[in-house]
Design a protein around this motif. Structure first.
Motif, PDB file in Angstrom:
ATOM      1  N   ALA A 198       3.232 -13.222  -4.911  1.00  0.00           N
ATOM      2  CA  ALA A 198       3.027 -11.901  -5.512  1.00  0.00           C
ATOM      3  C   ALA A 198       1.551 -11.647  -5.786  1.00  0.00           C
ATOM      4  O   ALA A 198       0.783 -12.568  -6.046  1.00  0.00           O
ATOM      5  CB  ALA A 198       3.814 -11.791  -6.805  1.00  0.00           C
ATOM      6  N   VAL A 199       1.204 -10.363  -5.732  1.00  0.00           N
ATOM      7  CA  VAL A 199      -0.112  -9.904  -6.142  1.00  0.00           C
ATOM      8  C   VAL A 199       0.115  -8.930  -7.292  1.00  0.00           C
ATOM      9  O   VAL A 199       0.797  -7.919  -7.126  1.00  0.00           O
ATOM     10  CB  VAL A 199      -0.871  -9.200  -4.994  1.00  0.00           C
ATOM     11  N   LYS A 246       0.090  -2.177   2.768  1.00  0.00           N
ATOM     12  CA  LYS A 246       0.213  -2.616   4.165  1.00  0.00           C
ATOM     13  C   LYS A 246       0.619  -4.082   4.237  1.00  0.00           C
ATOM     14  O   LYS A 246       1.456  -4.472   5.058  1.00  0.00           O
ATOM     15  CB  LYS A 246      -1.123  -2.435   4.907  1.00  0.00           C
ATOM     16  N   ALA A 247       0.009  -4.914   3.377  1.00  0.00           N
ATOM     17  CA  ALA A 247       0.298  -6.352   3.386  1.00  0.00           C
ATOM     18  C   ALA A 247       1.757  -6.632   3.033  1.00  0.00           C
ATOM     19  O   ALA A 247       2.392  -7.505   3.638  1.00  0.00           O
ATOM     20  CB  ALA A 247      -0.624  -7.087   2.420  1.00  0.00           C
ATOM     21  N   VAL A 248       2.310  -5.892   2.086  1.00  0.00           N
ATOM     22  CA  VAL A 248       3.717  -6.077   1.714  1.00  0.00           C
ATOM     23  C   VAL A 248       4.611  -5.787   2.914  1.00  0.00           C
ATOM     24  O   VAL A 248       5.556  -6.527   3.194  1.00  0.00           O
ATOM     25  CB  VAL A 248       4.089  -5.180   0.505  1.00  0.00           C
ATOM     26  N   THR A 249       4.284  -4.732   3.651  1.00  0.00           N
ATOM     27  CA  THR A 249       5.058  -4.385   4.845  1.00  0.00           C
ATOM     28  C   THR A 249       4.878  -5.444   5.938  1.00  0.00           C
ATOM     29  O   THR A 249       5.854  -5.876   6.545  1.00  0.00           O
ATOM     30  CB  THR A 249       4.629  -2.994   5.369  1.00  0.00           C
ATOM     31  N   GLU A 250       3.642  -5.880   6.161  1.00  0.00           N
ATOM     32  CA  GLU A 250       3.360  -6.881   7.193  1.00  0.00           C
ATOM     33  C   GLU A 250       4.010  -8.241   6.896  1.00  0.00           C
ATOM     34  O   GLU A 250       4.389  -8.960   7.807  1.00  0.00           O
ATOM     35  CB  GLU A 250       1.853  -7.082   7.348  1.00  0.00           C
ATOM     36  N   ASP A 305       8.644 -12.145   2.024  1.00  0.00           N
ATOM     37  CA  ASP A 305       9.021 -11.526   0.761  1.00  0.00           C
ATOM     38  C   ASP A 305       7.854 -11.385  -0.215  1.00  0.00           C
ATOM     39  O   ASP A 305       8.005 -11.568  -1.425  1.00  0.00           O
ATOM     40  CB  ASP A 305      10.186 -12.294   0.117  1.00  0.00           C
ATOM     41  N   LEU A 306       6.664 -11.086   0.332  1.00  0.00           N
ATOM     42  CA  LEU A 306       5.497 -10.841  -0.504  1.00  0.00           C
ATOM     43  C   LEU A 306       5.775  -9.660  -1.425  1.00  0.00           C
ATOM     44  O   LEU A 306       6.292  -8.628  -0.995  1.00  0.00           O
ATOM     45  CB  LEU A 306       4.266 -10.546   0.358  1.00  0.00           C
ATOM     46  N   ARG A 307       5.427  -9.819  -2.688  1.00  0.00           N
ATOM     47  CA  ARG A 307       5.578  -8.753  -3.679  1.00  0.00           C
ATOM     48  C   ARG A 307       4.203  -8.327  -4.160  1.00  0.00           C
ATOM     49  O   ARG A 307       3.271  -9.129  -4.192  1.00  0.00           O
ATOM     50  CB  ARG A 307       6.374  -9.248  -4.896  1.00  0.00           C
ATOM     51  N   SER A 325       5.129   1.016  -0.820  1.00  0.00           N
ATOM     52  CA  SER A 325       5.836  -0.242  -1.067  1.00  0.00           C
ATOM     53  C   SER A 325       5.393  -0.966  -2.332  1.00  0.00           C
ATOM     54  O   SER A 325       6.000  -1.953  -2.708  1.00  0.00           O
ATOM     55  CB  SER A 325       5.627  -1.195   0.119  1.00  0.00           C
ATOM     56  N   VAL A 326       4.333  -0.499  -2.945  1.00  0.00           N
ATOM     57  CA  VAL A 326       3.816  -1.140  -4.159  1.00  0.00           C
ATOM     58  C   VAL A 326       4.146  -0.244  -5.362  1.00  0.00           C
ATOM     59  O   VAL A 326       3.575   0.833  -5.495  1.00  0.00           O
ATOM     60  CB  VAL A 326       2.285  -1.366  -4.068  1.00  0.00           C
TER      61      VAL A 326
END
Length: 191
Positions: free
Chosen positions: A67-68, A88-92, A97-99, A127-128
């Motif tokens: 997570a960030v 973009k990073a969450v989508t990529e 499962d990056l949050r 997405s954020v």
């Protein structure tokens, strides 16, 4: 009486120099949990996303996933660019499962909420999720510095891996790149 006045004047001048030295210092901003420390749960009133209008704890939902977490005090363009990159990073990194989420710190939630929504639309953030913690000092266990305008924590397995903190005006394109270059580190450490 004149010596007391001179003493008071000298003290005031020294105090002004000290205060200016603090605010004008070149010292890097330090704020929030350090690498290796565990994060704790906190709830914020959500302004965007599926939980809009609810008090919600993303820490509780995230568990061991990477997570960030961004804590911010002002809606700035550089922050918008950072959050757009995180979006973009969450989508990529959907498979890992990056949050990511942003928590604004303010005791004026009703005033800030519509501004947060417009700001998110301006930077096309989808997405954020963005929320507001109703205390300008932030969640107590995070020990966020009052002079920090933005604090970014990269977390995996419930521990902070990296911390980036910025005084007002310090977040810029180069700092955004620096933060984003650290994101793959938490995604690869997920296992």
């Amino acid at each position: 009486m004149k010596p007391n006045f001179l003493l008071l004047l000298a003290f005031s001048s020294l105090r002004s120099l000290c205060l200016c030295g603090e605010s004008c210092s070149e010292e890097p901003c330090t704020s929030g949990l350090k690498a290796g420390q565990r994060w704790g749960p906190y709830a914020a009133l959500i302004s965007t996303g599926p939980q809009r209008g609810q008090s919600f704890c993303y820490v509780c939902e995230t568990g061991d996933k990477p997570a960030v977490v961004v804590f911010a005090r002002t809606l700035t363009d550089p922050l918008g660019k950072l959050v757009a990159e995180l979006d973009k990073a969450v989508t990529e990194h959907k498979k890992t499962d990056l949050r990511a989420w942003v928590t604004f710190l303010s005791d004026r939630q009703l005033e800030l909420d519509p501004k947060v929504v417009k700001w998110s639309e301006r930077f096309a953030i989808r997405s954020v999720p963005l929320g507001i913690f109703e205390d300008p000092l932030g969640p107590p266990s995070y020990r966020l510095a009052q002079e920090a305008d933005v604090t970014v924590l990269l977390v995996v397995k419930q521990k902070v891996v990296a911390n980036f903190a910025f005084h007002p005006g310090e977040l810029n394109g180069d700092k955004v790149k620096e933060i984003m270059s650290a994101v793959p580190r938490i995604v690869s450490e997920k296992k």
